[in-house]
Enzyme design. Sequence first.
Site, PDB file in Angstrom:
ATOM      1  N   CYS A  52       0.886  -1.164   0.000  1.00  0.00           N
ATOM      2  CA  CYS A  52       0.000   0.000   0.000  1.00  0.00           C
ATOM      3  C   CYS A  52       0.918   1.206   0.000  1.00  0.00           C
ATOM      4  CB  CYS A  52      -0.916   0.005   1.224  1.00  0.00           C
ATOM      5  SG  CYS A  52      -1.814   1.559   1.432  1.00  0.00           S
ATOM      6  N   CYS A  73      -0.561   4.369   2.259  1.00  0.00           N
ATOM      7  CA  CYS A  73      -0.600   4.302   3.728  1.00  0.00           C
ATOM      8  C   CYS A  73      -0.079   2.929   4.117  1.00  0.00           C
ATOM      9  CB  CYS A  73      -1.976   4.644   4.299  1.00  0.00           C
ATOM     10  SG  CYS A  73      -3.420   3.928   3.504  1.00  0.00           S
ATOM     11  N   SER A  74      -0.942   2.045   4.625  1.00  0.00           N
ATOM     12  CA  SER A  74      -0.435   0.706   4.960  1.00  0.00           C
ATOM     13  C   SER A  74      -1.589  -0.288   5.000  1.00  0.00           C
ATOM     14  CB  SER A  74       0.294   0.740   6.294  1.00  0.00           C
ATOM     15  OG  SER A  74      -0.546   1.328   7.262  1.00  0.00           O
ATOM     16  N   CYS A  75      -2.513  -0.179   4.035  1.00  0.00           N
ATOM     17  CA  CYS A  75      -3.650  -1.099   3.967  1.00  0.00           C
ATOM     18  C   CYS A  75      -3.148  -2.537   3.904  1.00  0.00           C
ATOM     19  CB  CYS A  75      -4.498  -0.770   2.742  1.00  0.00           C
ATOM     20  SG  CYS A  75      -5.237   0.872   2.849  1.00  0.00           S
TER      21      CYS A  75
END
Lengths: 201, 201, 223, 223
Positions: B106, B109-111
Amino acid sequence: MPHDDHAHSLLPSEPALRVKALETLLTRKGLIDPAALDTIIDTYAHKVGPRNGAAVVARAWTDPAFRDRLLSDGTSAVAEMGFTGRQGEHVTAVENTEDTHNMVVCTLCSCYPWSLLGIPPGWYKSDAYRARAVREPRGVLAEFGVTLPHSTKVRVWDSTAEIRYLVIPRRPNGTEGWSPEDLATLVTRDSMIGCGEARRP
Amino acid sequence: MPHDDHAHSLLPSEPALRVKALETLLTRKGLIDPAALDTIIDTYAHKVGPRNGAAVVARAWTDPAFRDRLLSDGTSAVAEMGFTGRQGEHVTAVENTEDTHNMVVCTLCSCYPWSLLGIPPGWYKSDAYRARAVREPRGVLAEFGVTLPHSTKVRVWDSTAEIRYLVIPRRPNGTEGWSPEDLATLVTRDSMIGCGEARRP
Amino acid sequence: MTRIHDMGGRFGDGPVTPEPEGARVFAEAWHARALALTLASGSLGQWTLDRSRHARERLAPADYATFTYYEKWVAALTDLLVETETITRAELEGGETALSPLAGKRLASDTVPDVLSKGAPTDRRGPPPAFAVGDAVATRRPPRNDRITGGHTRLPAYASGHIGNVIASHGSHVFPDTNAHALGEGPEPLYTVAFSARDLWGPDATQGDEVMLDLWQSYLKPA
Amino acid sequence: MTRIHDMGGRFGDGPVTPEPEGARVFAEAWHARALALTLASGSLGQWTLDRSRHARERLAPADYATFTYYEKWVAALTDLLVETETITRAELEGGETALSPLAGKRLASDTVPDVLSKGAPTDRRGPPPAFAVGDAVATRRPPRNDRITGGHTRLPAYASGHIGNVIASHGSHVFPDTNAHALGEGPEPLYTVAFSARDLWGPDATQGDEVMLDLWQSYLKPA
């Protein structure tokens, strides 16, 4: 600030100490002459600065033939006045008019016409200016107190090569017959970057 | 590190103190129940983690009808196994083969598929992974010890929406006849992100 | 780039440092508290997930570049709490405080398992898709929220102005560009679009490699 | 984006803070030393101006985002001095040191005015220009150094993949993409290209406003 306060602690800052350590090392190795550093600093602190550019602008306002030379070959025209050298090897002058306002930035670093304007001010080197001047020049101008009508087109020059841009601000009204020397006092640094206008008399 | 050393000072870190202060304020205002925080933490520290995803993968390896359902409608297939919920509302499974290697990132962000893999590891959230996985996946894979032949095509999935991606790694050779439970022990977290391969038996 | 968070393809970051499979989920106890605090605060319903993402993206670039992961979460959470007037600056600075009118919405410990396992699906009824699997599409350039200047958007800069192929169609989903800004869920068809890595990155990329992104319909036009 | 320095158009930075016209040129004494040290070291001839720009760009993103201006200069200068073996890490850490074989190239105080007023022009004889004033050109996308992966380049990401018009032709100039990497000056025709601000930024930009960039021939193709 009261005169007996210091803006900063008297303890040298960490970067100051690191620069000093590097200078000491390079001096010991015979790579640097501290006196040469003094000369460089004196040059940009006292000799090469926006007064150079202001003299160019004032002459362009009063000498139509010079103005034409300046706009067609900026490098040669400013060299006539003795302004040459580092970060001013290739000069293009751009003229503000009722129709067009020019503004200069370097989004990738902080290229600036040193030979004409000296060392750039802090804001010119700031992330905020570099990021925003190309995208929202009118918003940035507003932060300098400059509001342009929509009918005035804004041209932003991003200094991506070694061409250095000098903005010729509009000559203020009420200065008819002024000498170049007097006119130069109206030409601010910011006006030659395109983030201000010349002072009114 | 000797057993009587601490990795960090015993003095709480500044962010730790700030989080504590915020929790205290929200608790006083009746907005937060600290016991609810404990339950959330317990869920992701002990209950929801990569063992979920490993069970899905092992079943896909051993149950062809489930594998087909998983590839055609990941969300329903993993829900059959009880894996639903936050950051796993919409699941797509992608299968590694000799021809194709899948990898998930991601960049914005950090999905990450929490319901199947739990909370992402630090490297998944790092700038280095976010910046580089899309541009040079093979270089990143090499840092995980994975080298792919040029004949294997790499597909990087940048999780820009609420679809969460689960990589089904290749089933290791020599595992014929293994139970799903035993197979699941070979399925690593990294292999389900596409930054590793399943363990060899 | 849109903002500092939009770092896909950036050069200059170091190597990725793998972690052991068995590493602790939360390296520090406060990381766990920060995560739980963020989830529990979110359940008060004062902002959307999209808005919370935007709150992290809006951190000052120097903060975004240097904060650790959960510091970003907590900084953004605090900004959201103050912006939504859930708490006040004075309270944050240690001033007197009182029970919140939102206290009735507090996440109770016994409902946590239910809330987490239910999640918050983002599929919605929406307009019919304009594109079909197999269609070539071009992404918007510049990458931007076309309703709010500088607003939240999920089209990364590196994939902006490129042509790809639709490989999956997901029906309509909540549109982050509106949902992050209290402009409604505005569901739009969502697609997975495959791009050639060579197109995105040039000849350093391996021929045949691809990058897939999930993109909303208004990021796309026919190519 | 190419690297963290390539920030044109980024959202999230605060207002610009004007300074009085009469503000000191160097806010701190060490700023002046840092600048002078960089110039004097550069005159040893161990690197090009393009390489020194790249050395600043290559700083870790977190450093680039938080260092003050002259900290960036000094950090990059130190990296260059070590990389060119002008100094050693051991010397930096306080180890013994000896006169450098480059000492003969030391910038002498009395030559400073001459060196500064001469400068270092970058115009060169080079190939004939492929484009003329008035031509429409398209910029390379992605923005990249096509000789060195992650190498120095002067096409900002925001202007990559756009169509503009050549408004000036400057003859050939030293090409930063090679000159920063010891691949020679490789002079190329240099142009000023005007882009519509609306094309670059979308409808938030004022119709008719333009952004001009100086771009080398290999960044461009006919549009």
